[in-house]
Design a protein around this motif. Structure first.
Motif, PDB file in Angstrom:
ATOM      1  N   TRP A 173     -22.558 -11.701  12.006  1.00  0.00           N
ATOM      2  CA  TRP A 173     -21.190 -11.742  11.507  1.00  0.00           C
ATOM      3  C   TRP A 173     -21.125 -10.954  10.195  1.00  0.00           C
ATOM      4  CZ3 TRP A 173     -24.222 -15.567  13.223  1.00  0.00           C
ATOM      5  CH2 TRP A 173     -23.781 -16.364  14.293  1.00  0.00           C
ATOM      6  N   GLY A 233     -18.069  -9.447   7.061  1.00  0.00           N
ATOM      7  CA  GLY A 233     -16.667  -9.395   6.671  1.00  0.00           C
ATOM      8  C   GLY A 233     -16.470  -8.839   5.281  1.00  0.00           C
ATOM      9  N   ALA A 247     -11.032  -9.173   6.576  1.00  0.00           N
ATOM     10  CA  ALA A 247     -11.447  -8.643   7.873  1.00  0.00           C
ATOM     11  C   ALA A 247     -12.812  -9.210   8.236  1.00  0.00           C
ATOM     12  CB  ALA A 247     -11.509  -7.116   7.842  1.00  0.00           C
ATOM     13  N   GLN A 248     -13.041  -9.415   9.534  1.00  0.00           N
ATOM     14  CA  GLN A 248     -14.335  -9.928  10.000  1.00  0.00           C
ATOM     15  C   GLN A 248     -14.639  -9.375  11.377  1.00  0.00           C
ATOM     16  OE1 GLN A 248     -15.426 -14.212   9.544  1.00  0.00           O
ATOM     17  NE2 GLN A 248     -15.740 -14.195  11.768  1.00  0.00           N
ATOM     18  N   ALA A 249     -15.920  -9.091  11.633  1.00  0.00           N
ATOM     19  CA  ALA A 249     -16.389  -8.668  12.953  1.00  0.00           C
ATOM     20  C   ALA A 249     -17.648  -9.453  13.283  1.00  0.00           C
ATOM     21  CB  ALA A 249     -16.671  -7.172  12.980  1.00  0.00           C
ATOM     22  N   TYR A 253     -20.774 -10.219  16.635  1.00  0.00           N
ATOM     23  CA  TYR A 253     -21.333  -9.819  17.926  1.00  0.00           C
ATOM     24  C   TYR A 253     -22.475 -10.758  18.284  1.00  0.00           C
ATOM     25  CZ  TYR A 253     -23.544  -6.987  21.569  1.00  0.00           C
ATOM     26  OH  TYR A 253     -24.081  -6.559  22.750  1.00  0.00           O
ATOM     27  N   PHE A 267     -18.047  -9.198  21.698  1.00  0.00           N
ATOM     28  CA  PHE A 267     -17.709  -8.711  20.356  1.00  0.00           C
ATOM     29  C   PHE A 267     -16.334  -9.247  19.966  1.00  0.00           C
ATOM     30  CE2 PHE A 267     -15.215  -5.610  17.911  1.00  0.00           C
ATOM     31  CZ  PHE A 267     -15.999  -5.496  16.772  1.00  0.00           C
ATOM     32  N   ALA A 276     -13.316  -9.321  16.611  1.00  0.00           N
ATOM     33  CA  ALA A 276     -12.880  -8.800  15.319  1.00  0.00           C
ATOM     34  C   ALA A 276     -11.537  -9.420  14.952  1.00  0.00           C
ATOM     35  CB  ALA A 276     -12.768  -7.275  15.355  1.00  0.00           C
ATOM     36  N   ASN A 307      -6.182 -10.543  16.306  1.00  0.00           N
ATOM     37  CA  ASN A 307      -7.532 -10.718  16.828  1.00  0.00           C
ATOM     38  C   ASN A 307      -7.776  -9.823  18.027  1.00  0.00           C
ATOM     39  OD1 ASN A 307      -6.579 -13.758  15.958  1.00  0.00           O
ATOM     40  ND2 ASN A 307      -8.681 -13.312  15.346  1.00  0.00           N
ATOM     41  N   TYR A 308      -9.024  -9.352  18.134  1.00  0.00           N
ATOM     42  CA  TYR A 308      -9.439  -8.568  19.292  1.00  0.00           C
ATOM     43  C   TYR A 308     -10.808  -9.067  19.753  1.00  0.00           C
ATOM     44  CZ  TYR A 308     -11.282  -4.792  22.142  1.00  0.00           C
ATOM     45  OH  TYR A 308     -11.837  -4.073  23.178  1.00  0.00           O
ATOM     46  N   THR A 309     -10.949  -9.311  21.053  1.00  0.00           N
ATOM     47  CA  THR A 309     -12.228  -9.740  21.628  1.00  0.00           C
ATOM     48  C   THR A 309     -12.543  -8.895  22.852  1.00  0.00           C
ATOM     49  OG1 THR A 309     -11.747 -12.024  20.956  1.00  0.00           O
ATOM     50  CG2 THR A 309     -13.565 -11.694  22.492  1.00  0.00           C
TER      51      THR A 309
END
Length: 358
Positions: free
Chosen positions: A288, A290, A303-305, A307, A313, A315, A334-336
């Motif tokens: 993780w 950010g 912001a955070q990403a 995996y 993944f 974000a 959010n995006y997954t």
């Protein structure tokens, strides 16, 4: 004439005597001294002395409303318009003793998803003194590393188990060197997620899990921390390392990595996997990271990403804006990208949070 005079004297004497006795019978009650609530500044803002004691109490909490749009970042399903409301209240009681501060803490929550889905529950309750804690709260596997970033849906790639009964000892404070050792019950039963019996589960309360940690923080937002736990039921280890760097008064970043042993074990019923309480992500490892930027006095950009080794993944990006003191507005997108055991495909959605803290 003499008789009339005697009667008058007798009546006067009787009246004087009766009045004297009546005066003796009247008792004027003294007002009891009123004890006002006193402010207690020994433990920070918001505390007051419980009347008649030397214990300081702080009552706090928040009211939260979330609106979710688009696709669910955890499952990929279409949310449509999904609303969630929470009322939270906390009681924090502290007093000075010969062993240091004696603290008791209670955290109560009521959640409402819709008219037929409401619940009130104990989110935390514990006692602390001289570094020792006993009670029910978020696992130290979460709080020792300060969770993840300032993101609403920060655990799409999960980094901790649920709240648990626990006993622990912490040496040191928030700054400098500190160390942790403790026992935790775990979160009860888990769905194993795959195998010949996908719904198989196991109890997490047969034996206490062991947890320990070390950290060093030079200042808030600048330091390194490690936490590790052994799940005695799954017979597996999980550990996380986090580094926080404060670049300047505006920007701060963090990076956190996790590793668990025996991820693909087959110790459950019918060869299904026993979920490691200290390894809630899918795969041997996960990472993780950010960034947070305080762009104005009232607004921060976060912001955070993340995996996980199994292939998913996630974000997120949000703005945390203080409308007035105690009231925040936080829109998030959010995006997954799903892969591995969680299926394939992607999800794009968002959450808008309004929260009033007190």
């Amino acid at each position: 004439m003499a008789i009339r005079t005697r009667l008058l004297y007798s009546s006067a004497a009787l009246m004087i005597s009766t009045g004297a006795h009546a005066a003796d019978a009247i008792v004027v009650a003294e007002p009891e001294p009123m004890e006002y609530v006193r402010v207690c500044d020994a433990f920070g803002k918001g505390y007051f002395y419980i009347p008649g004691t030397e214990t300081c109490l702080k009552i706090g909490g928040y009211v939260r409303f979330d609106s979710n749009y688009g696709e669910n970042p955890y499952s990929g399903k279409n949310n449509g318009w999904d609303a969630f409301t929470r009322g939270n209240i906390t009681f924090d009681a502290r007093s000075d003793t010969e062993y240091g501060t004696l603290r008791s803490f209670i955290d109560l929550r009521s959640d409402a998803n819709n008219i037929t889905d409401t619940r009130t529950y104990l989110n935390g309750a514990y006692i602390e003194i001289a570094g020792f804690r006993a009670g029910y709260a978020d696992s130290h596997y979460d709080t020792w590393l300060n969770s993840a970033g300032n993101i609403i849906n920060d655990d799409v790639i999960d980094y901790t188990g649920d709240r648990t009964n626990q006993v622990s000892y912490v040496y040191g404070g928030d700054l400098g060197v500190s160390a942790l050792i403790g026992l935790e019950e775990g979160a009860g039963s888990y769905d194993t997620g795959f195998g010949p019996v996908p719904s198989a589960s196991y109890r997490g309360d047969d034996f206490p899990h062991i947890i320990g940690g070390l950290r060093y923080y030079k200042e808030a937002g600048m330091g390194i921390a490690f936490v590790g736990g052994y799940d005695t039921e799954a017979e597996a280890f999980g550990g996380k390392l986090r580094v926080d760097v404060k670049l300047n008064d505006t920007f701060g970043i963090f990076v956190m990595g996790g590793y668990q042993s025996d991820w693909d074990n087959d110790k459950g019923p019918g060869g299904s996997r026993k979920r490691n309480y200290y390894g809630p992500w899918d795969g041997d490892w996960a990472v993780w990271g950010g960034v947070s930027a305080q762009v104005t006095d009232k607004a921060s950009l976060n912001a955070q990403a993340a995996y996980e080794e199994d292939g998913t993944f996630a974000a997120a990006l949000n703005v945390d804006y203080t409308v007035v003191e105690g009231l925040t507005f936080q829109p998030e997108i959010n995006y997954t990208e799903f892969d591995g055991l969680r299926g394939t495909g992607s999800a794009v959605g968002g959450t808008v949070r309004i929260q009033r803290n007190f």
